[in-house]
Design a protein around this motif. Structure first.
Motif, short mmCIF file in Angstrom:
data_model
loop_
_atom_site.label_atom_id
_atom_site.label_comp_id
_atom_site.label_asym_id
_atom_site.label_seq_id
_atom_site.Cartn_x
_atom_site.Cartn_y
_atom_site.Cartn_z
N ALA A 171 0.73 -1.33 -0.12
CA ALA A 171 0.00 0.09 0.02
C ALA A 171 1.15 1.34 -0.05
CB ALA A 171 -0.76 0.07 1.24
N VAL A 172 0.13 2.41 -0.35
CA VAL A 172 0.79 3.62 0.02
C VAL A 172 0.83 4.05 1.71
CG1 VAL A 172 1.19 6.03 -0.41
CG2 VAL A 172 0.73 4.50 -2.32
N TYR A 173 1.73 4.34 2.18
CA TYR A 173 1.62 4.57 3.57
C TYR A 173 1.71 6.01 3.76
CZ TYR A 173 1.71 -0.26 4.84
OH TYR A 173 1.36 -1.76 5.06
N TYR A 174 0.68 6.71 4.70
CA TYR A 174 0.75 8.20 4.88
C TYR A 174 0.87 8.42 6.33
CZ TYR A 174 -1.42 8.48 0.28
OH TYR A 174 -1.53 8.41 -1.28
N CYS A 175 1.36 9.27 6.65
CA CYS A 175 1.55 10.03 7.76
C CYS A 175 0.48 10.94 8.16
CB CYS A 175 3.01 10.47 8.18
SG CYS A 175 3.47 11.30 9.85
N ALA A 176 -0.03 11.46 9.36
CA ALA A 176 -0.93 12.19 9.52
C ALA A 176 -0.77 12.94 10.88
CB ALA A 176 -2.24 11.83 9.48
N THR A 177 -1.19 14.06 11.13
CA THR A 177 -1.27 14.61 12.60
C THR A 177 -2.23 15.46 12.77
OG1 THR A 177 0.33 16.13 14.09
CG2 THR A 177 0.07 16.81 11.82
N LYS A 178 -2.84 15.57 14.11
CA LYS A 178 -3.90 16.23 14.49
C LYS A 178 -3.63 16.73 15.84
CE LYS A 178 -7.48 14.11 16.13
NZ LYS A 178 -7.49 14.10 17.47
N PHE A 179 -4.45 17.88 16.52
CA PHE A 179 -4.36 18.38 17.58
C PHE A 179 -5.27 17.49 18.58
CE2 PHE A 179 -3.94 21.49 20.88
CZ PHE A 179 -5.02 21.41 21.65
N GLY A 180 -4.55 17.18 19.60
CA GLY A 180 -5.60 16.45 20.67
C GLY A 180 -5.15 14.95 20.68
N PRO A 181 -6.09 14.05 20.85
CA PRO A 181 -6.06 12.71 21.23
C PRO A 181 -5.70 11.96 19.88
CG PRO A 181 -7.90 13.65 22.57
CD PRO A 181 -7.39 14.65 21.56
N ILE A 182 -5.58 10.75 19.90
CA ILE A 182 -5.41 9.87 18.68
C ILE A 182 -6.69 9.79 18.12
CG2 ILE A 182 -4.91 7.58 17.85
CD1 ILE A 182 -2.82 7.45 20.16
N GLY A 183 -6.93 9.94 16.78
CA GLY A 183 -7.94 9.37 16.00
C GLY A 183 -7.87 8.38 15.06
N THR A 184 -8.84 7.90 14.77
CA THR A 184 -8.64 6.47 13.93
C THR A 184 -9.28 6.57 12.49
OG1 THR A 184 -10.68 5.34 14.91
CG2 THR A 184 -8.56 5.15 15.95
N ILE A 185 -10.02 7.79 12.16
CA ILE A 185 -10.75 8.04 11.02
C ILE A 185 -9.98 9.01 10.18
CG2 ILE A 185 -13.02 7.21 11.83
CD1 ILE A 185 -13.86 9.88 11.73
N VAL A 186 -9.98 9.04 8.92
CA VAL A 186 -9.21 9.89 7.86
C VAL A 186 -9.76 11.45 8.25
CG1 VAL A 186 -8.98 10.83 5.53
CG2 VAL A 186 -8.80 8.32 6.06
N ASP A 187 -11.04 11.52 8.62
CA ASP A 187 -11.51 12.97 8.85
C ASP A 187 -11.03 13.61 10.07
OD1 ASP A 187 -14.80 12.48 7.04
OD2 ASP A 187 -12.68 12.96 6.34
#
Length: 123
Positions: free
Chosen positions: A92-108
């Motif tokens: 697959a293509v593996y993507y790194c992502a970041t968000k403010f606050g707790p870990i999320g498990t969905i793309v949005d």
């Protein structure tokens, strides 16, 4: 502007290992969580692993639990995905992502994404 740059992808035989790296820049990440997703051809992007930037809590998807490990180096603003016992279905293509606050498990949940790193596992 937040930037995420992945590296470490490539071609590996089944049973082998790879380590992906993701370097974050542009913002202090003490309150940000980081995650890895992957997207195989014709499939939706799926959550693989996440780690809280401060405190170190992790969340690993059942599909890779026991084979993949997520870790981070705070001093380098870098997150790693260690992938062991790789299978052809991990391709697959593996993507790194970041968000403010707790870990999320969905793309949005995630606003910032890297460009992706191709991982190909041959049988």
């Amino acid at each position: 502007q937040v930037q995420l740059v992945e590296s470490g992808g490539g071609l590996v035989q089944a049973g082998g290992s790879l380590r992906l790296s993701c370097v974050a820049s542009g913002r202090a990440f003490s309150l940000y969580s980081m995650a890895w997703f992957r997207q195989a051809p014709g499939k939706v992007r799926e959550f693989i692993a996440g780690i809280a930037w401060s405190g170190g809590g992790t969340n690993i998807a059942d599909s890779v639990k026991g084979r993949f490990t997520i870790s981070r180096d705070d001093a380098r603003d870098t997150v790693y995905l260690q992938m062991n016992s790789l299978k052809p279905e991990d391709t697959a293509v593996y993507y790194c992502a970041t968000k403010f606050g707790p870990i999320g498990t969905i793309v949005d949940d995630y606003r910032y994404w890297g460009q992706g790193a191709q991982v190909t596992v041959s049988s």
